[in-house]
Write an enzyme that holds these catalytic residues in place. Structure first.
Site, PDB file in Angstrom:
ATOM      1  N   SER A 145       0.922  -1.109  -0.053  1.00 17.65           N
ATOM      2  CA  SER A 145       0.163  -0.033   0.096  1.00 17.65           C
ATOM      3  C   SER A 145       0.962   1.253   0.054  1.00 17.65           C
ATOM      4  O   SER A 145       2.013   1.216   0.160  1.00 17.65           O
ATOM      5  CB  SER A 145      -0.953  -0.118   1.276  1.00 17.65           C
ATOM      6  N   TYR A 158      -1.647  -1.168  10.204  1.00 14.89           N
ATOM      7  CA  TYR A 158      -1.702  -1.139   8.743  1.00 14.89           C
ATOM      8  C   TYR A 158      -0.544  -0.776   8.068  1.00 14.89           C
ATOM      9  O   TYR A 158       0.020  -1.553   7.425  1.00 14.89           O
ATOM     10  CB  TYR A 158      -2.910  -0.406   8.283  1.00 14.89           C
TER      11      TYR A 158
HETATM   12  P1  NAD Z   1     -11.696  -5.309   0.123  1.00 20.00           P
HETATM   13  O1  NAD Z   1     -12.086  -5.135   1.354  1.00 20.00           O
HETATM   14  O2  NAD Z   1     -12.654  -4.387  -1.017  1.00 20.00           O
HETATM   15  O3  NAD Z   1     -11.758  -6.766  -0.720  1.00 20.00           O
HETATM   16  C1  NAD Z   1     -10.728  -7.639   0.194  1.00 20.00           C
HETATM   17  C2  NAD Z   1     -11.208  -9.038  -0.010  1.00 20.00           C
HETATM   18  O4  NAD Z   1     -10.258  -9.859   0.796  1.00 20.00           O
HETATM   19  C3  NAD Z   1     -12.738  -9.312   0.539  1.00 20.00           C
HETATM   20  O5  NAD Z   1     -13.188 -10.242  -0.431  1.00 20.00           O
HETATM   21  C4  NAD Z   1     -12.462 -10.088   1.803  1.00 20.00           C
HETATM   22  O6  NAD Z   1     -13.486 -10.881   2.324  1.00 20.00           O
HETATM   23  C5  NAD Z   1     -10.970 -10.691   1.658  1.00 20.00           C
HETATM   24  N1  NAD Z   1     -10.280 -10.931   2.740  1.00 20.00           N
HETATM   25  C6  NAD Z   1     -10.106 -10.095   3.754  1.00 20.00           C
HETATM   26  N2  NAD Z   1      -9.311 -10.714   4.873  1.00 20.00           N
HETATM   27  C7  NAD Z   1      -9.152 -11.876   4.369  1.00 20.00           C
HETATM   28  C8  NAD Z   1      -8.492 -13.119   4.898  1.00 20.00           C
HETATM   29  N3  NAD Z   1      -8.290 -13.219   6.392  1.00 20.00           N
HETATM   30  N4  NAD Z   1      -8.710 -14.343   4.466  1.00 20.00           N
HETATM   31  C9  NAD Z   1      -9.244 -14.509   3.121  1.00 20.00           C
HETATM   32  N5  NAD Z   1      -9.877 -13.297   2.377  1.00 20.00           N
HETATM   33  C10 NAD Z   1      -9.775 -12.308   3.260  1.00 20.00           C
HETATM   34  O7  NAD Z   1     -10.168  -4.449  -0.194  1.00 20.00           O
HETATM   35  P2  NAD Z   1      -9.461  -4.076  -1.314  1.00 20.00           P
HETATM   36  O8  NAD Z   1      -9.585  -2.485  -1.276  1.00 20.00           O
HETATM   37  O9  NAD Z   1      -9.648  -4.844  -2.578  1.00 20.00           O
HETATM   38  O10 NAD Z   1      -8.047  -4.646  -0.962  1.00 20.00           O
HETATM   39  C11 NAD Z   1      -7.211  -5.540  -1.405  1.00 20.00           C
HETATM   40  C12 NAD Z   1      -5.875  -5.438  -0.807  1.00 20.00           C
HETATM   41  O11 NAD Z   1      -5.363  -4.137  -1.332  1.00 20.00           O
HETATM   42  C13 NAD Z   1      -5.734  -5.403   0.693  1.00 20.00           C
HETATM   43  O12 NAD Z   1      -4.504  -6.070   1.118  1.00 20.00           O
HETATM   44  C14 NAD Z   1      -5.617  -3.917   0.784  1.00 20.00           C
HETATM   45  O13 NAD Z   1      -4.960  -3.757   2.086  1.00 20.00           O
HETATM   46  C15 NAD Z   1      -4.829  -3.409  -0.293  1.00 20.00           C
HETATM   47  N6  NAD Z   1      -4.941  -2.121  -0.679  1.00 20.00           N
HETATM   48  C16 NAD Z   1      -5.991  -1.612  -1.066  1.00 20.00           C
HETATM   49  C17 NAD Z   1      -6.079  -0.136  -1.390  1.00 20.00           C
HETATM   50  C18 NAD Z   1      -7.598   0.479  -1.762  1.00 20.00           C
HETATM   51  O14 NAD Z   1      -7.453   1.494  -2.088  1.00 20.00           O
HETATM   52  N7  NAD Z   1      -8.566  -0.195  -2.053  1.00 20.00           N
HETATM   53  C19 NAD Z   1      -5.054   0.653  -1.058  1.00 20.00           C
HETATM   54  C20 NAD Z   1      -3.934   0.146  -0.753  1.00 20.00           C
HETATM   55  C21 NAD Z   1      -3.828  -1.204  -0.449  1.00 20.00           C
END
Ligand code: NAD
Length: 263
Positions: A145, A158
């Site tokens: 991230s 985080y």
């Molecule tokens: P989201 O919450 O929209 O989707 C995450 C998915 O991961 C969900 O389907 C959830 O059920 C699944 N999940 C969560 N914990 C889990 C676990 N312990 N075991 C199995 N499945 C699990 O999140 P997103 O925005 O798509 O984020 C995905 C990744 O990207 C994460 O690692 C997040 O930290 C990272 N990220 C996202 C953003 C953003 O702006 N969306 C920015 C930086 C980093």
């Protein structure tokens, strides 16, 4: 980009957000997929949606919590049983935790963020790397991230977990490139997914849309990112073409992490 025909990729956190967008991109490019998530209902919906969209792709699922080592071992075994090999791992599942100051942070939530974001990524590496080493080929993309390269107010666990993802990426890159395994991380900024929608609710419970608009104004592009924009970078890093980028954490944030002071 080189084809994904005949290639098999594991995607964790595949039921929604960045994971689902990558699944769509990779299935469109011909990959077979194992979708992993702990939300069984959303995972089934994702599988149905992808199967309808891409009838020739093989879309398998495994319900697993990535912070459970045995569950990770099982999903890796499921991928080998289904496809005979693992060409790529998109180590994406993660949570944000709650927003709170360092001294007020709930320690149980702190530990949960570390268990999922750090240990979950580690377990994925631990069980996938030996399979890729036997093949002499593999591509891994870990999800860090901007919080993995910068501090973020009120999100210490985080930030700690995502810096760790960037560090683990460097180590995997150093230790396994000699076996044909290339490992990188991505550092998304604010991308419009369910996770980010939830974060805006925490920032401004009365008017999350206002929080989103204000946040977008700080970005050089004056907008948030889209999951499909991230998916295209991920697909490249998981392809054969990404053979000499190794151990990098690549920001996908509209340039925001380069900024100092106000826009
Ligand atoms: P989201 O919450 O929209 O989707 C995450 C998915 O991961 C969900 O389907 C959830 O059920 C699944 N999940 C969560 N914990 C889990 C676990 N312990 N075991 C199995 N499945 C699990 O999140 P997103 O925005 O798509 O984020 C995905 C990744 O990207 C994460 O690692 C997040 O930290 C990272 N990220 C996202 C953003 C953003 O702006 N969306 C920015 C930086 C980093």
């Amino acid at each position: 980009m080189s084809s994904f025909q005949g290639k098999s990729i594991i995607i964790t956190g595949a039921a929604m957000g960045l994971g689902l967008a990558a699944a769509q991109e990779l299935a469109a490019l011909g990959a077979n997929l194992l979708l992993v998530d702990y939300n069984e209902q959303s995972l089934t919906q994702a599988q149905e949606q992808l199967t309808a969209q891409f009838p020739s792709a093989r879309i398998e699922t495994a319900v697993a919590d990535v912070s459970d080592e045995a569950a990770v071992r099982n999903y890796v075994e499921a991928a080998v049983n289904a496809f005979g090999r693992i060409d790529g791992l998109y180590n994406n599942a993660g949570i944000e935790g709650k927003q709170a100051s360092i001294v007020d942070y709930d320690i149980a939530v702190f530990k949960k963020v570390i268990d999922i974001n750090l240990m979950g990524v580690y377990y994925g590496l631990r069980y996938v790397l030996p399979v890729m080493q036997r093949q002499g080929y593999g591509r891994i993309v870990n999800v860090a991230s901007v919080g993995g390269i910068r501090g973020v107010l009120n999100q210490m666990p985080y930030v700690a977990s995502k810096h760790a993802v960037s560090g683990m990426t460097k180590n995997a890159a150093l230790e396994y490139a000699r076996h044909g395994i290339i490992t990188n991380a991505i550092a998304p900024g604010a991308i419009l997914t369910p996770m980010v929608a939830e974060a805006f609710k925490q920032v401004n419970p009365a008017d999350p849309k206002q929080a989103e608009t204000e946040y977008a104004q700080r970005n050089p592009t004056k907008r948030l990112g889209l999951p499909e924009e991230v998916a295209k970078v991920v697909a490249f890093l998981l392809s054969e073409d990404a053979a000499y980028i190794n151990g990098q954490t690549i920001a996908i944030d509209g340039g925001e992490s380069n900024m100092y002071g106000n826009s």
